[in-house]
Enzyme design. Structure first.
Site, short mmCIF file in Angstrom:
data_model
loop_
_atom_site.label_atom_id
_atom_site.label_comp_id
_atom_site.label_asym_id
_atom_site.label_seq_id
_atom_site.Cartn_x
_atom_site.Cartn_y
_atom_site.Cartn_z
N HIS A 34 0.84 -1.20 0.00
CA HIS A 34 0.00 0.00 0.00
C HIS A 34 0.88 1.26 0.00
O HIS A 34 0.58 2.24 -0.68
CB HIS A 34 -0.90 0.03 1.24
N LYS A 146 -0.78 -6.50 -7.98
CA LYS A 146 -1.00 -7.71 -7.17
C LYS A 146 -2.39 -8.29 -7.42
O LYS A 146 -2.58 -9.49 -7.44
CB LYS A 146 -0.82 -7.34 -5.69
N SER A 183 -2.41 -8.21 3.26
CA SER A 183 -2.95 -8.02 4.62
C SER A 183 -3.25 -9.36 5.26
O SER A 183 -3.26 -9.50 6.48
CB SER A 183 -4.23 -7.18 4.56
#
Ligand code: AMP
Length: 278
Positions: A34, A146, A183
């Site tokens: 990010h 991604k 994440s």
């Protein structure tokens, strides 16, 4: 300038400054991937808005919406460190008032590859992204490679619906051993993590080949060596614009994409490959 936390449309309007605005949509639990997108946004615009919203619409009934990591205070620290101007963090109720009917359809391209495994996922994702575009009104928006099919679908939506925003893609950020940052990686045990490395290793093995058959075979060989803890969902070699499988004669850039479950965690990864170069 202090970081502004906006929770609704009125807060966003109040936070708006002169100049260009870049949006980086996220579901939070921010990591280096990010951060790389935020930096790309930073150099390209006067004001950077990061949205942090775990979008229920893009999760299936048996998926991990309720256990998706939520680390908002840490996310604010990351955004402060990256010089973000505004974090948009709406509640589910604010985003989806009762009575909602209308959404975006991802079309056939939303039903293949990742969309075949997650019915409705891309409709829900495009719906929230279009809502974020309408709320934030950015000049440009940055998304990660991604999620290659997501990025391709967002480009498709922007073209098909004449959405006035420039879409930028950012390369996948990886751990030194190759694991793509996600994440969801925090849910991997030490042992799971070793098994999960087979994904990026398989993609690298595939990318070292030049023809579709050899690419698929090389990648499958690596995945097979990972043992029973890795439950393969798909390995796909697709046209990067349409996400349809390429045939043996295909020339040019393609995406080699993989999805697998390791323990209770579902992981995806992809690389770009060049097929049958002249
Ligand atoms: P997410 O919070 O997982 O919805 O992701 C938000 C944005 O970050 C999406 O555009 C993702 O493609 C991007 N992203 C996620 N992981 C990575 C990574 N390892 N490298 C680069 N971008 C990423």
């Amino acid at each position: 300038m202090d970081l502004i936390v906006a929770r609704n449309r009125a807060d966003l309007v109040a936070a708006r400054r002169e100049g260009t605005v870049a949006l980086v949509p996220t579901m939070g639990a921010l990591h280096e991937g990010h951060r790389s997108l935020i930096r790309q946004a930073r150099v390209r615009s006067d004001q950077v808005v990061v949205s942090v919203f775990v979008n229920p619409l893009q999760f299936g009934p048996n998926e991990d919406f309720s256990r998706y990591p939520r680390t908002f205070d840490d996310d604010l620290d990351v955004c402060r460190a990256e010089g973000v101007d505004v974090v948009f963090h709406p509640s589910v109720e604010d985003m989806y008032p009762p009575g909602r009917q209308v959404g975006v359809s991802a079309g056939e391209m939303g039903r293949v590859v990742e969309g075949a495994s997650r019915p409705g996922h891309f409709d829900g994702m495009l719906t929230v992204v279009l809502k974020l575009f309408n709320l934030v009104r950015p000049d440009l928006a940055v998304f990660g490679q991604k999620d290659a099919q997501q990025l391709a679908l967002i480009r498709r939506m922007v073209a098909d619906l004449d959405v006035p925003v420039e879409v930028l893609g950012g390369p996948t950020v990886r751990e030194p051993d190759g694991l793509a940052l996600s994440s969801r990686n925090r849910y991997l045990s030490d042992d799971d993590r070793k098994v999960a490395l087979a994904l990026s290793r398989a993609l690298r093995a595939g990318a070292a080949q030049l023809t579709p058959d050899k690419i698929r075979t090389a990648a499958h060989e690596v995945l097979a060596q990972a043992g029973p803890k890795l439950e393969l969902d798909y390995l796909a070699l697709v046209d990067p614009a349409t996400f349809t499988e390429v045939n043996e004669a295909y020339h040019g850039m393609a995406v080699l994409a993989v999805a697998a479950r390791v323990g209770s965690t579902r992981l995806i990864d992809n690389v770009t490959v060049t097929l049958n170069p002249a």
